[in-house]
Design a protein around this motif. Sequence first.
Motif, PDB file in Angstrom:
ATOM      1  N   ASN A 270       0.837  -1.197   0.000  1.00 24.93           N
ATOM      2  CA  ASN A 270       0.000   0.000   0.000  1.00 24.93           C
ATOM      3  C   ASN A 270       0.876   1.254   0.000  1.00 24.93           C
ATOM      4  N   LEU A 271       1.694   1.372  -1.028  1.00 27.09           N
ATOM      5  CA  LEU A 271       2.645   2.474  -1.142  1.00 27.09           C
ATOM      6  C   LEU A 271       2.638   3.019  -2.565  1.00 27.09           C
ATOM      7  N   ALA A 272       3.255   4.143  -2.732  1.00 28.34           N
ATOM      8  CA  ALA A 272       3.409   4.711  -4.071  1.00 28.34           C
ATOM      9  C   ALA A 272       4.271   3.774  -4.914  1.00 28.34           C
ATOM     10  N   PRO A 273       4.067   3.747  -6.244  1.00 27.25           N
ATOM     11  CA  PRO A 273       4.823   2.825  -7.102  1.00 27.25           C
ATOM     12  C   PRO A 273       6.343   2.977  -7.019  1.00 27.25           C
ATOM     13  N   ASP A 274       6.837   4.164  -6.727  1.00 29.16           N
ATOM     14  CA  ASP A 274       8.290   4.339  -6.640  1.00 29.16           C
ATOM     15  C   ASP A 274       8.877   3.786  -5.342  1.00 29.16           C
ATOM     16  N   LYS A 275       8.021   3.370  -4.402  1.00 25.86           N
ATOM     17  CA  LYS A 275       8.489   2.822  -3.132  1.00 25.86           C
ATOM     18  C   LYS A 275       8.269   1.314  -3.012  1.00 25.86           C
TER      19      LYS A 275
ATOM     20  N   GLN B  71      -6.059  -6.748  11.722  1.00 31.26           N
ATOM     21  CA  GLN B  71      -7.294  -6.661  10.936  1.00 31.26           C
ATOM     22  C   GLN B  71      -8.490  -6.424  11.849  1.00 31.26           C
ATOM     23  N   HIS B  72      -8.464  -7.022  13.011  1.00 36.02           N
ATOM     24  CA  HIS B  72      -9.582  -6.900  13.951  1.00 36.02           C
ATOM     25  C   HIS B  72      -9.555  -5.559  14.689  1.00 36.02           C
ATOM     26  N   GLU B  73      -8.395  -5.164  15.218  1.00 37.86           N
ATOM     27  CA  GLU B  73      -8.285  -3.976  16.049  1.00 37.86           C
ATOM     28  C   GLU B  73      -7.841  -2.733  15.280  1.00 37.86           C
ATOM     29  N   GLY B  74      -7.207  -2.898  14.137  1.00 39.47           N
ATOM     30  CA  GLY B  74      -6.678  -1.773  13.374  1.00 39.47           C
ATOM     31  C   GLY B  74      -5.293  -1.384  13.870  1.00 39.47           C
ATOM     32  N   LEU B  75      -4.518  -0.815  12.993  1.00 42.89           N
ATOM     33  CA  LEU B  75      -3.183  -0.326  13.314  1.00 42.89           C
ATOM     34  C   LEU B  75      -3.295   1.180  13.500  1.00 42.89           C
TER      35      LEU B  75
ATOM     36  N   LEU C 229       0.901 -14.564  10.849  1.00 48.71           N
ATOM     37  CA  LEU C 229      -0.501 -14.517  10.431  1.00 48.71           C
ATOM     38  C   LEU C 229      -1.413 -14.141  11.591  1.00 48.71           C
ATOM     39  N   HIS C 230      -1.074 -14.567  12.805  1.00 49.63           N
ATOM     40  CA  HIS C 230      -1.842 -14.179  13.986  1.00 49.63           C
ATOM     41  C   HIS C 230      -1.743 -12.670  14.227  1.00 49.63           C
ATOM     42  N   HIS C 231      -0.558 -12.115  14.017  1.00 50.22           N
ATOM     43  CA  HIS C 231      -0.362 -10.673  14.173  1.00 50.22           C
ATOM     44  C   HIS C 231      -1.196  -9.894  13.142  1.00 50.22           C
ATOM     45  N   ILE C 232      -1.192 -10.357  11.901  1.00 45.15           N
ATOM     46  CA  ILE C 232      -2.007  -9.707  10.865  1.00 45.15           C
ATOM     47  C   ILE C 232      -3.488  -9.794  11.221  1.00 45.15           C
ATOM     48  N   ALA C 233      -3.936 -10.959  11.717  1.00 44.94           N
ATOM     49  CA  ALA C 233      -5.341 -11.120  12.101  1.00 44.94           C
ATOM     50  C   ALA C 233      -5.723 -10.149  13.220  1.00 44.94           C
TER      51      ALA C 233
ATOM     52  N   TYR D  46      -6.744  -0.559   8.677  1.00 42.60           N
ATOM     53  CA  TYR D  46      -7.115  -1.967   8.783  1.00 42.60           C
ATOM     54  C   TYR D  46      -6.429  -2.737   7.668  1.00 42.60           C
ATOM     55  N   LEU D  47      -5.483  -3.587   8.060  1.00 50.48           N
ATOM     56  CA  LEU D  47      -4.665  -4.322   7.108  1.00 50.48           C
ATOM     57  C   LEU D  47      -5.429  -5.483   6.493  1.00 50.48           C
TER      58      LEU D  47
END
Length: 123
Positions: free
Chosen positions: A26-31, A68-72, A61-65, A86-87
């Motif tokens: 989720n970044l600009a194409p140059d990054k 996803q639930h709580e948001g970063l 995967l647990h960290h990503i889940a 929300y990832l």
Amino acid sequence: MVSLDGAQLYESKQSDCWINIWIILNLAPDKHYKKLHVCPGGFIPGLNKPKNIDSFLFIGLHHIAALQHEGLHIWDASEDRMFSSYLYLLFMTADGPSLVCWDGMVGHSGKKGCRVYCPTPGR
């Protein structure tokens, strides 16, 4: 995106260590795909490929889940405010031998294309 691959450390051996990396898309194409945004996820040492790859990938995967639930929660200094991102996991990539570990298929040398889903034998 998460990617899994085996690495051959010695010339005369099959893959004897496995590496997974997380790539922030989720970044600009140059990054995209710069070192800063390609994060090591884990390193699985050993003489043979892991029998249960899920046990090694569970932590990431647990960290990503959880995110996803709580948001970063991220501070946006330009607007002087906090916001929640929300990832989501977009891709899971691997080469041929590693892909067998991801999806449970038998690979290019199996009689049937998969172990569970299809009863039709290959050529």
